[in-house]
Design a protein around this motif. Structure first.
Motif, PDB file in Angstrom:
ATOM      1  N   TRP A  92     -12.701 -21.458  71.192  1.00  0.00           N
ATOM      2  CA  TRP A  92     -13.523 -21.445  69.984  1.00  0.00           C
ATOM      3  C   TRP A  92     -14.159 -22.819  69.796  1.00  0.00           C
ATOM      4  CZ3 TRP A  92      -8.939 -19.166  66.769  1.00  0.00           C
ATOM      5  CH2 TRP A  92      -8.870 -17.789  66.996  1.00  0.00           C
ATOM      6  N   ASP A 154     -20.474 -11.313  58.380  1.00  0.00           N
ATOM      7  CA  ASP A 154     -21.838 -11.050  58.847  1.00  0.00           C
ATOM      8  C   ASP A 154     -21.856 -10.213  60.113  1.00  0.00           C
ATOM      9  OD1 ASP A 154     -22.842 -12.450  56.728  1.00  0.00           O
ATOM     10  OD2 ASP A 154     -23.163 -14.313  57.845  1.00  0.00           O
ATOM     11  N   ASP A 155     -20.826 -10.335  60.932  1.00  0.00           N
ATOM     12  CA  ASP A 155     -20.776  -9.559  62.176  1.00  0.00           C
ATOM     13  C   ASP A 155     -20.066  -8.222  62.003  1.00  0.00           C
ATOM     14  OD1 ASP A 155     -18.160 -10.349  61.880  1.00  0.00           O
ATOM     15  OD2 ASP A 155     -18.094 -11.594  63.686  1.00  0.00           O
ATOM     16  N   GLY A 156     -19.728  -7.863  60.768  1.00  0.00           N
ATOM     17  CA  GLY A 156     -19.139  -6.565  60.497  1.00  0.00           C
ATOM     18  C   GLY A 156     -17.625  -6.514  60.532  1.00  0.00           C
ATOM     19  N   ARG A 157     -16.992  -7.599  60.946  1.00  0.00           N
ATOM     20  CA  ARG A 157     -15.532  -7.588  61.007  1.00  0.00           C
ATOM     21  C   ARG A 157     -14.923  -7.590  59.609  1.00  0.00           C
ATOM     22  NH1 ARG A 157     -13.799 -12.520  64.510  1.00  0.00           N
ATOM     23  NH2 ARG A 157     -15.655 -13.406  63.499  1.00  0.00           N
ATOM     24  N   GLU A 164      -9.283 -18.620  62.164  1.00  0.00           N
ATOM     25  CA  GLU A 164     -10.735 -18.485  62.081  1.00  0.00           C
ATOM     26  C   GLU A 164     -11.182 -18.509  60.620  1.00  0.00           C
ATOM     27  OE1 GLU A 164     -14.457 -15.860  63.828  1.00  0.00           O
ATOM     28  OE2 GLU A 164     -12.397 -15.162  64.169  1.00  0.00           O
ATOM     29  N   TYR A 169     -14.422 -20.754  58.678  1.00  0.00           N
ATOM     30  CA  TYR A 169     -15.092 -20.367  57.436  1.00  0.00           C
ATOM     31  C   TYR A 169     -14.605 -21.137  56.217  1.00  0.00           C
ATOM     32  CZ  TYR A 169     -17.086 -16.523  60.100  1.00  0.00           C
ATOM     33  OH  TYR A 169     -17.774 -15.783  61.021  1.00  0.00           O
TER      34      TYR A 169
END
Length: 326
Positions: A92, A154-157, A164, A169
């Motif tokens: 990451w 934003d990516d739907g998760r 993370e 965030y």
């Protein structure tokens, strides 16, 4: 006097430095008398390595090799390997591991692959320095905190590994709940239950009550051991004047419906006489107004200075906790 501390991360490390100083000032041997049960729910696999952030932060602080400016990692570390891993897309990019961190993780992973339990791995890593404490992982099993989001990212998760959510965030994505995935099948690491049972006093460090102390309590057997021990259990508030001391514990408390206040956290832990955890609770002097109400609710409480500015100041805080326990 045998002191057992439940701790996580940087706040736990600072508290343990004070506990070690307290025992040294009393003429005791902290290496024999101080045990830390450390949160492992922040742990993760990254680029094939088992990474244990809270254990490492506490180990480095007690060893005197931590980076006090950044608040994590080793002093003077470089990031050559991390940069290369990120270039390969194998790590990451927002989760930085220094080269010395990676070396520790390589050693840890190799020993785990050889079949050593995590508790023994931690002992081997700590043996390099005179840390003046016994460090125990809460569990050697993989039980990691998963954050369930209140709304998709934003990516739907709809769920993220705690690291993370916390590091990438900065806890800005509202959480609906937290799950220590794998906890139901986890076992306390060797020595954990005995350290609670044989302690003269058990202290809850001013670590995050939800994802540090709370995650330790998710491991089956630990909460029950705290209820059975003959030692008094005293906690130190991580909230001063309605604000977190460090980190983003307020986001965690909000997610579980607990106010960011010293008395709300105490009531979350609960009085031991009513099936909770606490025989005593320390709040800062600015929160002295909650002392009487908490005491009336069965949680004997005192107001003392809580800011851990240095080991000597923190040693006095530990002395206050021990005094309340007695």
């Amino acid at each position: 006097m045998k002191i057992t501390v439940l701790a996580g991360g940087v706040g736990g490390a600072r508290f343990l430095l004070g506990a070690r100083q307290y025992l040294r000032d009393a003429g005791a041997d902290p290496a024999a008398d101080l045990t830390a049960i450390v949160n492992t729910a922040d742990d993760l696999w990254l680029a094939g390595l088992r990474v244990t952030p809270d254990l490492d932060s506490i180990l480095y602080a007690l060893a005197g090799v931590n980076d006090t400016a950044r608040g994590w990692g080793r002093a003077g570390d470089t990031e050559v390997v991390n940069t290369e891993l990120a270039a390969w897309g194998a790590a990451w990019p927002w989760f930085t591991l220094g080269d010395l961190d990676i070396a520790a993780s390589l050693a840890r992973t190799a020993w785990l692959r050889d079949g050593l339990p995590l508790a023994e791995v931690v002992t081997r890593l700590a043996a390099r320095w005179d840390v003046g404490a016994r460090l125990l992982p809460a569990t050697g099993d993989e039980a990691e905190t998963i954050v369930h989001l209140a709304a998709p990212a934003d990516d739907g998760r709809t769920e993220l590994h705690f690291q993370e959510w916390w590091v990438r965030y900065r806890a800005a994505l509202p959480a609906a709940s937290f799950e220590v995935r794998g906890a139901a099948d986890a076992r306390p690491a060797d020595g954990v239950l005995d350290a609670i049972a044989t302690a003269d006093v058990v202290l809850l460090a001013p670590s995050n009550p939800v994802v540090s102390i709370g995650s330790i309590l998710e491991i089956p057997g630990i909460r029950d051991a705290l209820g059975r021990t003959t030692a008094r259990v005293v906690g130190v508030s991580p909230i001063i004047g309605g604000a977190v001391v460090r980190g983003m514990a307020d986001a965690c408390l909000t997610a579980i419906g607990v106010a960011t206040s010293a008395d709300a956290v105490a009531r979350r832990y609960g009085s031991r006489t009513d099936g909770g955890l606490l025989d005593g609770w320390l709040v800062d002097t600015v929160d002295a107004g909650v002392v009487d109400a908490l005491t009336a609710d069965g949680i004997p409480t005192r107001a003392v200075p809580l800011w851990m500015t240095d080991p000597a100041t923190t040693a006095q805080l530990v002395a206050d906790a021990v005094d309340l326990a007695n």
